[in-house]
Design an enzyme around this catalytic site. Structure first.
Site, PDB file in Angstrom:
ATOM      1  N   CYS A 138       5.871   0.134 -10.721  1.00  0.00           N
ATOM      2  CA  CYS A 138       4.654  -0.648 -11.211  1.00  0.00           C
ATOM      3  C   CYS A 138       4.644  -0.631 -12.663  1.00  0.00           C
ATOM      4  CB  CYS A 138       3.041  -1.148 -10.089  1.00  0.00           C
ATOM      5  SG  CYS A 138       2.576  -2.428 -11.235  1.00  0.00           S
ATOM      6  N   CYS A 141       0.699  -1.871 -14.260  1.00  0.00           N
ATOM      7  CA  CYS A 141      -0.330  -0.681 -13.226  1.00  0.00           C
ATOM      8  C   CYS A 141      -0.014   0.660 -14.444  1.00  0.00           C
ATOM      9  CB  CYS A 141      -0.208  -0.837 -12.359  1.00  0.00           C
ATOM     10  SG  CYS A 141       0.058  -1.707 -10.964  1.00  0.00           S
ATOM     11  N   ASP A 142       1.323   0.751 -14.400  1.00  0.00           N
ATOM     12  CA  ASP A 142       1.013   2.625 -14.291  1.00  0.00           C
ATOM     13  C   ASP A 142       1.384   2.543 -15.626  1.00  0.00           C
ATOM     14  OD1 ASP A 142       0.069   3.285 -12.015  1.00  0.00           O
ATOM     15  OD2 ASP A 142       1.954   3.369 -10.877  1.00  0.00           O
TER      16      ASP A 142
HETATM   17  C1  LIG Z   1       1.963   2.672  -6.730  1.00  0.00           C
HETATM   18  C2  LIG Z   1       1.102   1.678  -6.839  1.00  0.00           C
HETATM   19  C3  LIG Z   1       0.428   1.972  -8.036  1.00  0.00           C
HETATM   20  C4  LIG Z   1       0.071   0.230  -8.248  1.00  0.00           C
HETATM   21  N1  LIG Z   1      -1.544   0.715  -9.204  1.00  0.00           N
HETATM   22  C5  LIG Z   1      -1.802  -0.968  -9.230  1.00  0.00           C
HETATM   23  C6  LIG Z   1      -2.980  -1.092 -10.542  1.00  0.00           C
HETATM   24  O1  LIG Z   1      -3.268   0.085 -11.172  1.00  0.00           O
HETATM   25  N2  LIG Z   1      -3.943  -1.897 -10.378  1.00  0.00           N
HETATM   26  C7  LIG Z   1      -3.119  -2.845  -9.367  1.00  0.00           C
HETATM   27  O2  LIG Z   1      -3.684  -4.030 -10.005  1.00  0.00           O
HETATM   28  N3  LIG Z   1      -2.397  -3.169  -8.885  1.00  0.00           N
HETATM   29  C8  LIG Z   1      -0.967  -1.951  -8.555  1.00  0.00           C
HETATM   30  N4  LIG Z   1      -0.707  -2.029  -7.407  1.00  0.00           N
HETATM   31  C9  LIG Z   1       0.022  -3.580  -7.592  1.00  0.00           C
HETATM   32  C10 LIG Z   1      -1.126  -4.038  -6.100  1.00  0.00           C
HETATM   33  O3  LIG Z   1      -1.175  -2.860  -5.210  1.00  0.00           O
HETATM   34  C11 LIG Z   1      -0.996  -4.655  -5.313  1.00  0.00           C
HETATM   35  O4  LIG Z   1      -0.321  -5.877  -5.949  1.00  0.00           O
HETATM   36  C12 LIG Z   1      -1.491  -5.384  -4.415  1.00  0.00           C
HETATM   37  O5  LIG Z   1      -1.893  -3.909  -3.712  1.00  0.00           O
HETATM   38  C13 LIG Z   1      -1.015  -6.597  -3.230  1.00  0.00           C
HETATM   39  O6  LIG Z   1      -2.450  -6.461  -2.560  1.00  0.00           O
HETATM   40  P1  LIG Z   1      -1.448  -7.506  -0.929  1.00  0.00           P
HETATM   41  O7  LIG Z   1      -2.759  -7.093  -0.180  1.00  0.00           O
HETATM   42  O8  LIG Z   1      -0.790  -8.784  -1.901  1.00  0.00           O
HETATM   43  O9  LIG Z   1      -0.247  -6.631  -0.053  1.00  0.00           O
HETATM   44  P2  LIG Z   1       0.060  -5.066   0.114  1.00  0.00           P
HETATM   45  O10 LIG Z   1      -1.501  -3.835  -0.718  1.00  0.00           O
HETATM   46  O11 LIG Z   1       1.501  -4.873   0.208  1.00  0.00           O
HETATM   47  O12 LIG Z   1      -0.790  -5.037   1.298  1.00  0.00           O
HETATM   48  C14 LIG Z   1      -0.297  -5.691   2.413  1.00  0.00           C
HETATM   49  C15 LIG Z   1      -0.875  -5.368   4.148  1.00  0.00           C
HETATM   50  O13 LIG Z   1       0.096  -6.850   4.794  1.00  0.00           O
HETATM   51  C16 LIG Z   1       0.293  -5.324   6.401  1.00  0.00           C
HETATM   52  N5  LIG Z   1       1.553  -5.970   7.186  1.00  0.00           N
HETATM   53  C17 LIG Z   1       2.925  -5.756   6.301  1.00  0.00           C
HETATM   54  N6  LIG Z   1       3.742  -6.688   7.255  1.00  0.00           N
HETATM   55  C18 LIG Z   1       2.680  -6.511   8.830  1.00  0.00           C
HETATM   56  C19 LIG Z   1       2.823  -7.359   9.697  1.00  0.00           C
HETATM   57  N7  LIG Z   1       4.269  -8.045  10.397  1.00  0.00           N
HETATM   58  N8  LIG Z   1       2.199  -6.955  10.758  1.00  0.00           N
HETATM   59  C20 LIG Z   1       0.506  -6.831  10.064  1.00  0.00           C
HETATM   60  N9  LIG Z   1       0.591  -6.714   8.975  1.00  0.00           N
HETATM   61  C21 LIG Z   1       1.706  -6.196   8.326  1.00  0.00           C
HETATM   62  C22 LIG Z   1       0.836  -4.207   5.454  1.00  0.00           C
HETATM   63  O14 LIG Z   1       0.039  -3.161   6.446  1.00  0.00           O
HETATM   64  C23 LIG Z   1      -0.668  -3.863   5.105  1.00  0.00           C
HETATM   65  O15 LIG Z   1      -1.642  -3.840   4.756  1.00  0.00           O
HETATM   66  C24 LIG Z   1       0.206  -0.999  -7.454  1.00  0.00           C
HETATM   67  C25 LIG Z   1       1.012  -0.779  -6.659  1.00  0.00           C
HETATM   68  C26 LIG Z   1       2.017   0.387  -6.748  1.00  0.00           C
HETATM   69  C27 LIG Z   1       3.024   0.365  -5.124  1.00  0.00           C
END
Ligand SMILES: Cc1cc2nc3c(=O)[nH]c(=O)nc-3n(C[C@H](O)[C@H](O)[C@H](O)COP(=O)(O)OP(=O)(O)OC[C@H]3O[C@@H](n4cnc5c(N)ncnc54)[C@H](O)[C@@H]3O)c2cc1C
Length: 319
Positions: A138, A141-142
């Site tokens: 990302c 983010c980083d």
């Molecule tokens: C290395 C890294 C650093 C980052 N740093 C930042 C930052 O500094 N600032 C920032 O704003 N954003 C950052 N991000 C981006 C941020 O993490 C994401 O935008 C955010 O986490 C998205 O949230 P979400 O809840 O949509 O999905 P996710 O965080 O991807 O969560 C998805 C969830 O769905 C669950 N899931 C998936 N499939 C299934 C299934 N079939 N059954 C049950 N559960 C399931 C997973 O287990 C997980 O719990 C970063 C991302 C990464 C990879």
């Protein structure tokens, strides 16, 4: 086997990242006793990162896992139930909807899909060990952490070019490493990257290892030139992956509208459709429906919207 303790849930939230947990806080505070399915990555993407500096309310930044832990505490405090379970199949054709979680079945009147989009990685053990310690997927983010450093961006498509151009604001030099001779990027993006004085290219090159695992700090990349067969080390302190994301929406294929890259299509941010018609009681939030921003705060924001829509939907249906 069915869930006999709670035959029909008011709402189930798929995913325990920022989107799912924010939805859980709102739904729980509305007394809906949401069931949150944690999936294969409990806490979502933030649970695998280190310092988050752009989430409002944390002037010194916050560790990703700590932020998630606090969200979980906040959700459970109001009555959300978190369950370590993975959705393997779903039937949205009749209400209440049926969710299959391995051997268990759960029925629910409404569903919030917050299953995220997984970044594509190279799959090297050393790369996985250094996520958050110089390896990132990302740039938004980083990128800031790469200030004044020489870095690498992996990929040959538009996302890699976009990331590389963005990262020139911070890094002194950006090397784009592309595994083949040709680029998938559009002409305009490629031309912009080629013209940039801080960007260099390596073609036909594979990353074989990320160095610095013991020090927990990326020191360089061991590279392999597929044409000449040469191996050498590129000293960089950051590696950004720019090879795309896979939305976790495969279980829904054919039952809801997905776009050409399998992101869930939504109307008014969170309403899920089938053949363009809104599906009552089904909402999507966070990265699984957002190919553009993919940030913790935007995921949390749409999680809030989804929970408020669930509340409205259930009220309209006499719950
Ligand atoms: C290395 C890294 C650093 C980052 N740093 C930042 C930052 O500094 N600032 C920032 O704003 N954003 C950052 N991000 C981006 C941020 O993490 C994401 O935008 C955010 O986490 C998205 O949230 P979400 O809840 O949509 O999905 P996710 O965080 O991807 O969560 C998805 C969830 O769905 C669950 N899931 C998936 N499939 C299934 C299934 N079939 N059954 C049950 N559960 C399931 C997973 O287990 C997980 O719990 C970063 C991302 C990464 C990879």
């Amino acid at each position: 086997m069915s869930d006999t303790t709670n035959p029909v849930r008011d709402t189930v939230i798929l995913g325990s990242g920022c989107a799912g947990l924010t939805a859980a806080i709102y739904a729980a505070r509305s007394n809906l006793k949401p069931l949150v399915l944690e999936g294969h990555e409990p806490g979502g993407q933030l649970s695998i990162t280190t310092l988050v500096e752009n989430f409002p309310g944390w002037p010194e930044g916050v560790q990703g896992p700590e932020l998630i832990e606090n969200m979980k505490k906040q959700a459970t405090r109001f009555g959300a139930e978190l369950r370590m379970a993975h959705l393997s199949a779903v039937d949205l054709t009749t209400s209440p909807f049926t969710l299959t979680l391995g051997k268990d079945i759960v029925h629910t009147r409404s569903l919030i899909i917050a299953s995220g989009a997984s970044a594509r990685w190279l799959g090297l053990p050393s790369e996985q060990a250094l996520i958050g310690f110089g390896v990132s997927s990302c740039a938004t983010c980083d990128g800031f952490f790469a200030s004044g450093k020489e870095i690498a961006v992996i990929g040959g498509g538009d996302s890699a070019m976009e990331e590389a151009l963005f990262l020139t604001r911070f890094a002194t030099k950006v090397t784009i490493i592309n595994r083949s001779e040709n680029f998938r990027a559009s002409k305009i993006m490629l031309e912009r990257a080629i013209a940039h004085p801080q960007i260099e290219f390596l073609h036909n090159t594979l990353v074989e290892e990320c160095l610095g695992v013991e020090e927990k700090d990326l020191k360089g990349l061991k590279l392999f030139d597929r044409k000449s067969g040469a191996r050498w080390t590129l000293p960089v302190s950051f590696m950004f992956l720019g090879i795309g994301h896979t939305p976790n929406a495969s279980a829904f294929k054919g039952q809801i509208d997905l776009d050409t890259d399998d992101y869930i299509k939504t109307e008014d941010n969170v309403f899920v459709t089938l053949m363009g018609e809104r599906l009552p009681g089904i909402y999507a939030c966070g990265d699984v429906q957002d190919r553009r921003y993919r940030q913790a705060i935007t995921a949390a924001g749409s999680g809030c919207m989804a929970a408020l829509e669930v509340e409205k939907f259930l009220e309209e249906h006499g719950r």
